[in-house]
Scaffold this motif. Sequence first.
Motif, PDB file in Angstrom:
ATOM      1  N   SER A 299      41.259  47.113  41.560  1.00 52.69           N
ATOM      2  CA  SER A 299      42.289  47.405  40.551  1.00 52.69           C
ATOM      3  C   SER A 299      42.958  48.760  40.777  1.00 52.69           C
ATOM      4  CB  SER A 299      41.681  47.368  39.149  1.00 52.69           C
ATOM      5  OG  SER A 299      41.100  46.114  38.896  1.00 52.69           O
ATOM      6  N   GLU A 300      42.166  49.740  41.227  1.00 50.09           N
ATOM      7  CA  GLU A 300      42.678  51.112  41.349  1.00 50.09           C
ATOM      8  C   GLU A 300      43.515  51.362  42.592  1.00 50.09           C
ATOM      9  OE1 GLU A 300      39.359  53.933  39.093  1.00 50.09           O
ATOM     10  OE2 GLU A 300      39.471  53.904  41.274  1.00 50.09           O
ATOM     11  N   GLU A 301      43.071  50.808  43.709  1.00 48.58           N
ATOM     12  CA  GLU A 301      43.694  51.165  44.983  1.00 48.58           C
ATOM     13  C   GLU A 301      45.097  50.585  45.129  1.00 48.58           C
ATOM     14  OE1 GLU A 301      42.755  53.365  47.076  1.00 48.58           O
ATOM     15  OE2 GLU A 301      40.853  53.766  46.091  1.00 48.58           O
ATOM     16  N   ARG A 302      45.958  51.350  45.797  1.00 50.73           N
ATOM     17  CA  ARG A 302      47.349  50.926  45.982  1.00 50.73           C
ATOM     18  C   ARG A 302      47.619  50.386  47.385  1.00 50.73           C
ATOM     19  NH1 ARG A 302      47.036  50.134  41.870  1.00 50.73           N
ATOM     20  NH2 ARG A 302      47.535  51.291  39.979  1.00 50.73           N
ATOM     21  N   GLU A 303      46.800  50.793  48.341  1.00 51.05           N
ATOM     22  CA  GLU A 303      47.025  50.377  49.737  1.00 51.05           C
ATOM     23  C   GLU A 303      46.497  48.959  49.953  1.00 51.05           C
ATOM     24  OE1 GLU A 303      48.528  52.068  52.174  1.00 51.05           O
ATOM     25  OE2 GLU A 303      48.938  53.825  50.933  1.00 51.05           O
ATOM     26  N   ASP A 304      47.329  48.118  50.571  1.00 50.58           N
ATOM     27  CA  ASP A 304      46.949  46.718  50.779  1.00 50.58           C
ATOM     28  C   ASP A 304      45.718  46.566  51.656  1.00 50.58           C
ATOM     29  OD1 ASP A 304      49.000  45.932  49.177  1.00 50.58           O
ATOM     30  OD2 ASP A 304      50.034  44.698  50.681  1.00 50.58           O
ATOM     31  N   HIS A 305      45.578  47.425  52.685  1.00 53.66           N
ATOM     32  CA  HIS A 305      44.433  47.245  53.598  1.00 53.66           C
ATOM     33  C   HIS A 305      43.113  47.552  52.898  1.00 53.66           C
ATOM     34  CE1 HIS A 305      45.188  51.573  54.053  1.00 53.66           C
ATOM     35  NE2 HIS A 305      43.955  51.699  54.505  1.00 53.66           N
ATOM     36  N   ILE A 306      43.127  48.460  51.910  1.00 45.48           N
ATOM     37  CA  ILE A 306      41.896  48.748  51.164  1.00 45.48           C
ATOM     38  C   ILE A 306      41.584  47.594  50.213  1.00 45.48           C
ATOM     39  CG2 ILE A 306      40.740  50.373  49.604  1.00 45.48           C
ATOM     40  CD1 ILE A 306      42.585  52.561  50.663  1.00 45.48           C
ATOM     41  N   LYS A 307      42.619  47.067  49.562  1.00 46.34           N
ATOM     42  CA  LYS A 307      42.431  45.895  48.693  1.00 46.34           C
ATOM     43  C   LYS A 307      41.901  44.709  49.495  1.00 46.34           C
ATOM     44  CE  LYS A 307      46.123  46.984  45.386  1.00 46.34           C
ATOM     45  NZ  LYS A 307      47.420  46.552  44.864  1.00 46.34           N
ATOM     46  N   ALA A 308      42.447  44.526  50.696  1.00 43.47           N
ATOM     47  CA  ALA A 308      42.022  43.398  51.544  1.00 43.47           C
ATOM     48  C   ALA A 308      40.541  43.520  51.906  1.00 43.47           C
ATOM     49  CB  ALA A 308      42.872  43.347  52.815  1.00 43.47           C
ATOM     50  N   ALA A 309      40.107  44.732  52.255  1.00 39.44           N
ATOM     51  CA  ALA A 309      38.694  44.954  52.585  1.00 39.44           C
ATOM     52  C   ALA A 309      37.803  44.705  51.367  1.00 39.44           C
ATOM     53  CB  ALA A 309      38.499  46.378  53.099  1.00 39.44           C
ATOM     54  N   THR A 310      38.279  45.112  50.196  1.00 40.25           N
ATOM     55  CA  THR A 310      37.509  44.923  48.959  1.00 40.25           C
ATOM     56  C   THR A 310      37.386  43.442  48.624  1.00 40.25           C
ATOM     57  OG1 THR A 310      38.418  47.030  48.175  1.00 40.25           O
ATOM     58  CG2 THR A 310      37.323  45.642  46.551  1.00 40.25           C
ATOM     59  N   ALA A 311      38.491  42.725  48.783  1.00 44.11           N
ATOM     60  CA  ALA A 311      38.467  41.273  48.535  1.00 44.11           C
ATOM     61  C   ALA A 311      37.484  40.589  49.481  1.00 44.11           C
ATOM     62  CB  ALA A 311      39.871  40.695  48.708  1.00 44.11           C
ATOM     63  N   TRP A 312      37.531  40.987  50.749  1.00 42.13           N
ATOM     64  CA  TRP A 312      36.611  40.419  51.740  1.00 42.13           C
ATOM     65  C   TRP A 312      35.158  40.682  51.344  1.00 42.13           C
ATOM     66  CZ3 TRP A 312      33.321  43.426  54.899  1.00 42.13           C
ATOM     67  CH2 TRP A 312      32.604  42.693  55.859  1.00 42.13           C
ATOM     68  N   ALA A 313      34.860  41.923  50.933  1.00 40.18           N
ATOM     69  CA  ALA A 313      33.489  42.277  50.553  1.00 40.18           C
ATOM     70  C   ALA A 313      33.018  41.455  49.345  1.00 40.18           C
ATOM     71  CB  ALA A 313      33.399  43.771  50.235  1.00 40.18           C
ATOM     72  N   LEU A 314      33.887  41.281  48.348  1.00 39.27           N
ATOM     73  CA  LEU A 314      33.538  40.471  47.167  1.00 39.27           C
ATOM     74  C   LEU A 314      33.272  39.017  47.569  1.00 39.27           C
ATOM     75  CD1 LEU A 314      36.119  41.995  44.686  1.00 39.27           C
ATOM     76  CD2 LEU A 314      33.632  42.022  44.364  1.00 39.27           C
ATOM     77  N   GLY A 315      34.065  38.524  48.512  1.00 39.37           N
ATOM     78  CA  GLY A 315      33.856  37.156  49.008  1.00 39.37           C
ATOM     79  C   GLY A 315      32.518  36.994  49.700  1.00 39.37           C
ATOM     80  N   GLN A 316      32.097  38.029  50.450  1.00 38.20           N
ATOM     81  CA  GLN A 316      30.810  37.977  51.145  1.00 38.20           C
ATOM     82  C   GLN A 316      29.638  38.000  50.163  1.00 38.20           C
ATOM     83  OE1 GLN A 316      30.697  37.330  54.426  1.00 38.20           O
ATOM     84  NE2 GLN A 316      32.923  37.336  54.226  1.00 38.20           N
ATOM     85  N   ILE A 317      29.816  38.710  49.048  1.00 41.83           N
ATOM     86  CA  ILE A 317      28.757  38.761  48.029  1.00 41.83           C
ATOM     87  C   ILE A 317      28.663  37.435  47.282  1.00 41.83           C
ATOM     88  CG2 ILE A 317      28.025  39.870  45.857  1.00 41.83           C
ATOM     89  CD1 ILE A 317      29.557  42.418  46.905  1.00 41.83           C
ATOM     90  N   GLY A 318      29.801  36.852  46.936  1.00 43.88           N
ATOM     91  CA  GLY A 318      29.822  35.678  46.066  1.00 43.88           C
ATOM     92  C   GLY A 318      29.644  34.343  46.739  1.00 43.88           C
TER      93      GLY A 318
END
Length: 446
Positions: free
Chosen positions: A345-364
């Motif tokens: 929610s906080e980050e503005r850079e797409d590459h950081i959001k993309a990495a975060t989305a990937w990490a959440l996918g790996q957890i779930g």
Amino acid sequence: MSQRQVLQVFEQYQKARTQFVQTVAELATRPQNIETLQNAGVMSLLRPLLLDVVPTIQQTAALALGRLANYNDDLAEAVVKGDILPQLVYSLAEQNRFYKKAAAFVLRAVGKHSPQLAQAIVDCGALDTLVICLEDFDPGVKEAAAWALGYIARHNAELSQAVVDAGAVPLLVLCIQEPEIALKRIAASALSDISKHSPELAQTVVDAGAIAHLAQMILNPDAKLKRQVLSALSQIAKHSVDLAEMGVEAEIFPVVLTCLKDSDEYVKKNAATLIREIAKHTPELSQLIVNAGGVAAVIDCIGNCKGNVRLPGIMMLGYVAAHSENLAMAVIISKGVPQLSICLSEEREDHIKAATAWALGQIGRHTPEHARAVAVTNVLPVLLSLYMETESSEDLQVKTKKALKNILQKCTYLPALEPLLHDAPPNILKHVVGQFSKVLFVVWCC
């Protein structure tokens, strides 16, 4: 004409040369003067002064050339085309320590711009002379030589191999053991630049005994040194399981975790990068990091910083979670999911959001329990909106879509799925409806 008058002519000539090189060296420190100096033909005027009979004129001429070459690749190329490099290399072996430092500075300034310019330095035989300078009595000469060698090695594996073949690595390892902090920093940086290109080059650095000495410097109070030490260890560990294990065997855990709380942002980032590069290889290495308290420490670090400093920590959590159900649960228990949700929610850079989305996918992606732990943070609608946002980068759209699919295929917690029924496009909706049908079928059967 008297003898005194004759000698006066030579004195005036020497003063004029001295004043000229000193003024040019001073002018070269200001970017607005560079083009004017270049147009005035400064390179061709400085070149003969490298051979001047007066040592201070030689040294100042080399310093001026270094400052000019450092400015841009056109001026660095002018040094090469002006046939100045062979003279510098010759003088590097013959002259005093002041000239050696200035000459090494020119070589570094030329070599930093491109592989082609770095190759020109190699071709003129500079590496052997620079390596000899690593054994010089003066720490400043060693530092200047290490800096030049690192700038050459950083471009590609071929140039790095040339530096290795010249015998630089064992001497750089000796340099990191010297008492001078500045020399330690530059030597560690050069070892990092050599190690990064291939497992073979990293192995050369390991075989010279670098890891044990680098590991001992992790807690050095100098932040700039810590940055370089952590970077070097990361560049070694990233290549293979064996190289990563050598870092672990040097007992960098739990010591390295203290760097995640450092006041220096780059120390934090490089520490998280090192932990990430070790965690990515095997479940066993990830488990070792978990046992050392590494996951909790990384989550705290992510919570206390912003932007690109967060990125390696975010990716580290994804790598740990990807290995197994138990490791993903360790990330969940350490409250990693709420922190990743905040990052998304906080980050503005797409590459950081993309990495975060990937990490959440790996957890779930492992079990319904894992998926629920992710879903209850209300992260699914955020992932969906990022996927559907037309301004999102292609990589962000790919990563959010994959993360949604991974989580939805395991998620049986219907309250978290309901918001998606209204907004999801057909390719995501089918996974949502599929989960509803599975849950309702189970309820109906009971």
